[in-house]
Design a protein around this motif. Sequence first.
Motif, PDB file in Angstrom:
ATOM      1  N   ILE A 182       0.813  -1.220   0.000  1.00 22.41           N
ATOM      2  CA  ILE A 182       0.000   0.000   0.000  1.00 22.41           C
ATOM      3  C   ILE A 182       0.847   1.271   0.000  1.00 22.41           C
ATOM      4  N   GLN A 183       2.167   1.126   0.089  1.00 19.13           N
ATOM      5  CA  GLN A 183       3.015   2.333   0.080  1.00 19.13           C
ATOM      6  C   GLN A 183       2.964   3.075  -1.257  1.00 19.13           C
ATOM      7  N   ILE A 184       2.534   2.419  -2.324  1.00 22.20           N
ATOM      8  CA  ILE A 184       2.453   3.108  -3.613  1.00 22.20           C
ATOM      9  C   ILE A 184       1.359   4.172  -3.618  1.00 22.20           C
ATOM     10  N   CYS A 185       0.546   4.195  -2.575  1.00 20.70           N
ATOM     11  CA  CYS A 185      -0.536   5.184  -2.526  1.00 20.70           C
ATOM     12  C   CYS A 185      -0.020   6.603  -2.361  1.00 20.70           C
ATOM     13  N   ASP A 186       1.263   6.777  -2.013  1.00 20.92           N
ATOM     14  CA  ASP A 186       1.801   8.141  -1.949  1.00 20.92           C
ATOM     15  C   ASP A 186       2.213   8.656  -3.328  1.00 20.92           C
ATOM     16  N   LEU A 187       1.982   7.861  -4.366  1.00 16.21           N
ATOM     17  CA  LEU A 187       2.258   8.305  -5.737  1.00 16.21           C
ATOM     18  C   LEU A 187       0.977   8.779  -6.439  1.00 16.21           C
ATOM     19  N   PHE A 188      -0.012   7.900  -6.480  1.00 17.90           N
ATOM     20  CA  PHE A 188      -1.247   8.190  -7.220  1.00 17.90           C
ATOM     21  C   PHE A 188      -2.486   8.140  -6.323  1.00 17.90           C
ATOM     22  N   GLY A 189      -2.289   8.131  -5.019  1.00 16.56           N
ATOM     23  CA  GLY A 189      -3.412   7.942  -4.126  1.00 16.56           C
ATOM     24  C   GLY A 189      -3.838   6.487  -4.109  1.00 16.56           C
ATOM     25  N   THR A 190      -4.906   6.213  -3.415  1.00 16.14           N
ATOM     26  CA  THR A 190      -5.437   4.853  -3.351  1.00 16.14           C
ATOM     27  C   THR A 190      -5.830   4.350  -4.740  1.00 16.14           C
ATOM     28  N   TYR A 191      -6.094   5.281  -5.659  1.00 13.56           N
ATOM     29  CA  TYR A 191      -6.521   4.905  -7.010  1.00 13.56           C
ATOM     30  C   TYR A 191      -5.453   4.098  -7.734  1.00 13.56           C
ATOM     31  N   GLY A 192      -4.174   4.369  -7.465  1.00 13.90           N
ATOM     32  CA  GLY A 192      -3.118   3.627  -8.137  1.00 13.90           C
ATOM     33  C   GLY A 192      -3.144   2.156  -7.782  1.00 13.90           C
ATOM     34  N   LEU A 193      -3.414   1.854  -6.524  1.00  4.06           N
ATOM     35  CA  LEU A 193      -3.487   0.454  -6.107  1.00  4.06           C
ATOM     36  C   LEU A 193      -4.734  -0.220  -6.666  1.00  4.06           C
ATOM     37  N   SER A 251       5.942  -2.486  -7.345  1.00  2.00           N
ATOM     38  CA  SER A 251       5.259  -1.833  -6.230  1.00  2.00           C
ATOM     39  C   SER A 251       5.820  -2.303  -4.896  1.00  2.00           C
ATOM     40  N   LEU A 252       6.103  -3.594  -4.786  1.00  2.00           N
ATOM     41  CA  LEU A 252       6.651  -4.123  -3.540  1.00  2.00           C
ATOM     42  C   LEU A 252       8.065  -3.614  -3.297  1.00  2.00           C
ATOM     43  N   VAL A 253       8.852  -3.515  -4.355  1.00  2.00           N
ATOM     44  CA  VAL A 253      10.198  -2.952  -4.209  1.00  2.00           C
ATOM     45  C   VAL A 253      10.107  -1.499  -3.769  1.00  2.00           C
ATOM     46  N   TYR A 254       9.222  -0.746  -4.405  1.00  2.00           N
ATOM     47  CA  TYR A 254       9.036   0.658  -4.030  1.00  2.00           C
ATOM     48  C   TYR A 254       8.603   0.769  -2.571  1.00  2.00           C
ATOM     49  N   GLY A 255       7.662  -0.081  -2.170  1.00  2.00           N
ATOM     50  CA  GLY A 255       7.187  -0.041  -0.792  1.00  2.00           C
ATOM     51  C   GLY A 255       8.277  -0.364   0.209  1.00  2.00           C
ATOM     52  N   ALA A 256       9.090  -1.362  -0.107  1.00  2.00           N
ATOM     53  CA  ALA A 256      10.182  -1.719   0.800  1.00  2.00           C
ATOM     54  C   ALA A 256      11.196  -0.583   0.918  1.00  2.00           C
ATOM     55  N   VAL A 257      11.497   0.054  -0.200  1.00  2.00           N
ATOM     56  CA  VAL A 257      12.455   1.168  -0.173  1.00  2.00           C
ATOM     57  C   VAL A 257      11.885   2.332   0.624  1.00  2.00           C
ATOM     58  N   VAL A 262      12.838   5.812   6.480  1.00  2.00           N
ATOM     59  CA  VAL A 262      12.421   6.648   7.595  1.00  2.00           C
ATOM     60  C   VAL A 262      12.659   5.951   8.928  1.00  2.00           C
ATOM     61  N   GLU A 263      13.084   6.743   9.882  1.00  2.00           N
ATOM     62  CA  GLU A 263      13.056   6.364  11.286  1.00  2.00           C
ATOM     63  C   GLU A 263      12.168   7.390  11.970  1.00  2.00           C
ATOM     64  N   PHE A 264      11.008   6.953  12.373  1.00  2.00           N
ATOM     65  CA  PHE A 264      10.037   7.879  12.935  1.00  2.00           C
ATOM     66  C   PHE A 264      10.576   8.532  14.208  1.00  2.00           C
ATOM     67  N   GLU A 265      10.397   9.827  14.295  1.00  2.00           N
ATOM     68  CA  GLU A 265      10.797  10.566  15.483  1.00  2.00           C
ATOM     69  C   GLU A 265       9.590  10.746  16.398  1.00  2.00           C
ATOM     70  N   ALA A 266       9.879  10.819  17.704  1.00  2.00           N
ATOM     71  CA  ALA A 266       8.800  10.997  18.675  1.00  2.00           C
ATOM     72  C   ALA A 266       8.295  12.434  18.617  1.00  2.00           C
ATOM     73  N   ASP A 527       3.099   5.010   7.483  1.00  2.00           N
ATOM     74  CA  ASP A 527       3.050   3.800   6.659  1.00  2.00           C
ATOM     75  C   ASP A 527       1.661   3.168   6.659  1.00  2.00           C
ATOM     76  N   GLY A 528       0.714   3.792   7.387  1.00  2.00           N
ATOM     77  CA  GLY A 528      -0.621   3.227   7.481  1.00  2.00           C
ATOM     78  C   GLY A 528      -0.731   2.110   8.500  1.00  2.00           C
ATOM     79  N   VAL A 529       0.231   2.010   9.406  1.00  2.00           N
ATOM     80  CA  VAL A 529       0.243   0.959  10.422  1.00  2.00           C
ATOM     81  C   VAL A 529      -0.421   1.478  11.689  1.00  2.00           C
ATOM     82  N   VAL A 530      -1.388   0.731  12.200  1.00  2.00           N
ATOM     83  CA  VAL A 530      -2.017   1.062  13.481  1.00  2.00           C
ATOM     84  C   VAL A 530      -1.094   0.564  14.586  1.00  2.00           C
ATOM     85  N   ARG A 531      -0.610   1.500  15.416  1.00  2.00           N
ATOM     86  CA  ARG A 531       0.390   1.179  16.423  1.00  2.00           C
ATOM     87  C   ARG A 531      -0.254   0.902  17.783  1.00  2.00           C
ATOM     88  N   GLU A 532       0.306  -0.067  18.463  1.00  2.00           N
ATOM     89  CA  GLU A 532      -0.105  -0.294  19.841  1.00  2.00           C
ATOM     90  C   GLU A 532       0.371   0.891  20.681  1.00  2.00           C
TER      91      GLU A 532
END
Length: 618
Positions: A182-193, A251-257, A262-266, A527-532
Motif C-alpha cells: 500500500i506504500q504506492i498510494c503516496d504516488l497516485f493515491g489509493t486509485y493507483g493500487l 510496487s513491492l520494491v518501491y514499498g520496501a524502499v 524513515v526512522e520515525f521521530e517521537a 506507513d498506514g500501520v495502526v500502532r499499539e
Amino acid sequence: MTTAVMDAPQQETSPATSVHEKSVREMIAAARKAPAGPFGAWVLSLATGLLMWAAFTPLDWGPLGWVCLIPLLQLVRIPRPTGWMYTVLALNGTLFALATLQWMRLGDATMYPAWMALSVYVGLYFPAFVFLSRAAVHRFDIPILIATPVVWVGLEFLRAHLMTGFAWYYLAHSQHGWVTLIQICDLFGTYGLSFLLVMANTALAGLVPVRWLQALRLFPDHQPPTRGMLAAPFTRRLAAVTIPCLLLVASLVYGAVRRSQVEFEAGPRMALIQGNYPATVKSDPKEWADIYRTHMYLTGASIEHQPDVIVWPETMFRYPLLLADPEMTDAQLRAVSPFIPPERWRENDVEETVFDLAEQCNAALILGIDAHVTNPDRYAHYNSALLVEPGTGVRARYDKLHRVPFGEYIPLRESLPFLQKFTPYGDQFGLAAGEKIHVFNVESWRMVPLICYEDTVPHLVRNMVARTRDDDGRSVDCLVNLTNDGWFHGSSELDQHLITAAFRCVETRTPMVRAVNTGISAFIDGDGVVREPDVFVDGDALLEPEKSGPPRNGIRDPESGSYHRQLNAVLVSDVALDPRESLYVVWGDWFAAVCLAACLGILLLTPVSMYRARTSRG
C-alpha cells in the motif's frame, strides 16, 4: 396410339403463402439477433458481489481482491451482451451494497431508506463499469488490460465526488493488511493500487476457457463460440499476466524502499479519550452530565502519563459553545435564533469550564463540541473541534467542512421538505459547513483537525495537507480525527472507517490520531500501520470493576486479533513524526482525473459510434 404429354400446371404463389414465408424469414432473422439469456449474467455478477463482500470487513479476506472481478469481467469479454444484462448487474450490485452497508440501518429506524437509497446508488456502478468497459473494448478497440482498470478508477474517482462523495470500499482497501504494497498510494493515491488490482483481475479473467463461458449460456444458441472469438490467443493472454506481475513486483520494491527511508521521530505525547455512548444517548440533555463525568474521569486517568495534548471525540463535550455578536440586542437574538434564550448567548460558562480543565490537566485540549454562532444576519450550528491551552484558554476553532448528507444536513430540504422524514432529527436539524481549514498550533507542533468521516475523503485530506505547509514548506506534523461511531454498535463500520483513514496517512505521509466514541481509537503512522499505544487504560475496569472482568491491556483481543470496541478507554502514546514527502500531495488526483476523463470520453463517443455503425449497415 398417340400419347399426349401434358405439362404439369405451374403453382401460383398465393398472397397468404407469401405473407407466411415473410413471417418465417422475419422470425429467423429475429432469432439470429436475439441475445443469450440472462442466466450467465446472474451467476457471474452474483459471484463478483459475493467475492467483493468477503474481501472487505467483516470477513476481510484481502487476497480475494485479486480475483473478485474475474466473474464480472467475463461480461466484458463476450462479443454480445446477454439479455437483461445491465438490469441484472444493477440488481446484483445493489445486493452487494445492501450486504456491505448493512451497518447503516443500526443508527436509527429512519435510516433504512437512506441505507437502501445509497445501496441502489452504489449498485449502479456495476452496470456502469461493464457498459463503459465493453464500449472501450468492442467499439474503440482499446486493449481490455488497459480499458478495465481505467474505467474502474475513473468510476471510483467519480464516486468520491458525486453528491458530496462516498469514498468507502475502494478495491484498494481490501489490501490494507499488505503494508509494503500500500506504500504506492503516496504516488497516485489509493486509485493507483485499485488500478493494479483491476489489471491483475483482468489478466486472470482472460485465462478463463471459452467452454466455461459456453456452459454459463453466455452465447446465443445460433452463434456458438468459435476459435478466436474472444480476441487474443491463449498464449498471448497468458503472457498478459506478466504485466501486472511486474507492476506488483515494482510496487513491492518501491514499498520496501520507502519504508526503509524513515526512522520515525517521537512527536507530541497525546492522550485519546474514548467514551462508550450510543449516539442516540448524546442527544438527551439528561445524559450530558453522565457523559461529562465519564470523560472527565478518563481524562484524569491520562494525566499521570503526562500528555502534551488530550483529545475528546466528536461532540462528546456535550455543553454547546454559544458565540454571539456582542452588539446584538435581545430582540435581534430572538429574531435570529428564537429557540435559544437571549441570556444564554451572554454567558461564557463553557469557555471558563474548558479553560479550567486545561489548567487542571496542564495540557492542551482538542475537544469535539457543538458550536452555535450568530450575528444580525445569520445563525449557524457547526460540528466543531476546539483547541484549548492552559494559561490561554480557547485558542482556535475548526468547523467541519465536509458534511454527511442526511446525517448532518438534508440536501434540498427547502425544495423537498418531505426528506426531513428520512432522518432521526427534528425540524431544527441541520449543520452549517465550515469555511476554511485550520491548523492547531501546540508548542512547535502543527496539527490539522478532521471531524467524523472527513478522514475517509482522499481529496479533502490531501488538500488540507497541501494547503497548510508553513513558510518553510514543511507539512503539518499530525492529523487529528475526532469521530463518533456510536451509531453503529460495534459493527464492521468501525473497522472499515479505521482502514479507510489509514490510507490517508500513506497518501499524505502524515500520521493520524483518532479519538472515537465507542472505538476504534488509534495511533496510525505514515506507513498506514495502526500502532499499539504506549499506555492502554481499560476505562471500564476503572469505572465498573465488578462488571468489567479482567482489564484489557491493549487495543486488540489477544485471542481473536480483533480490535476492542464499545468500551471506555484511554490511549496514550507519542505520535510517530514522518519527515517523508508525498508526491500525491504535490501532484494531486491527476491520475484518477485522467481516468474519469477517459470514461466521459467513452460515454460521449459511444452514441456517435453506434450511429455510424447503423448508417454504414443501412
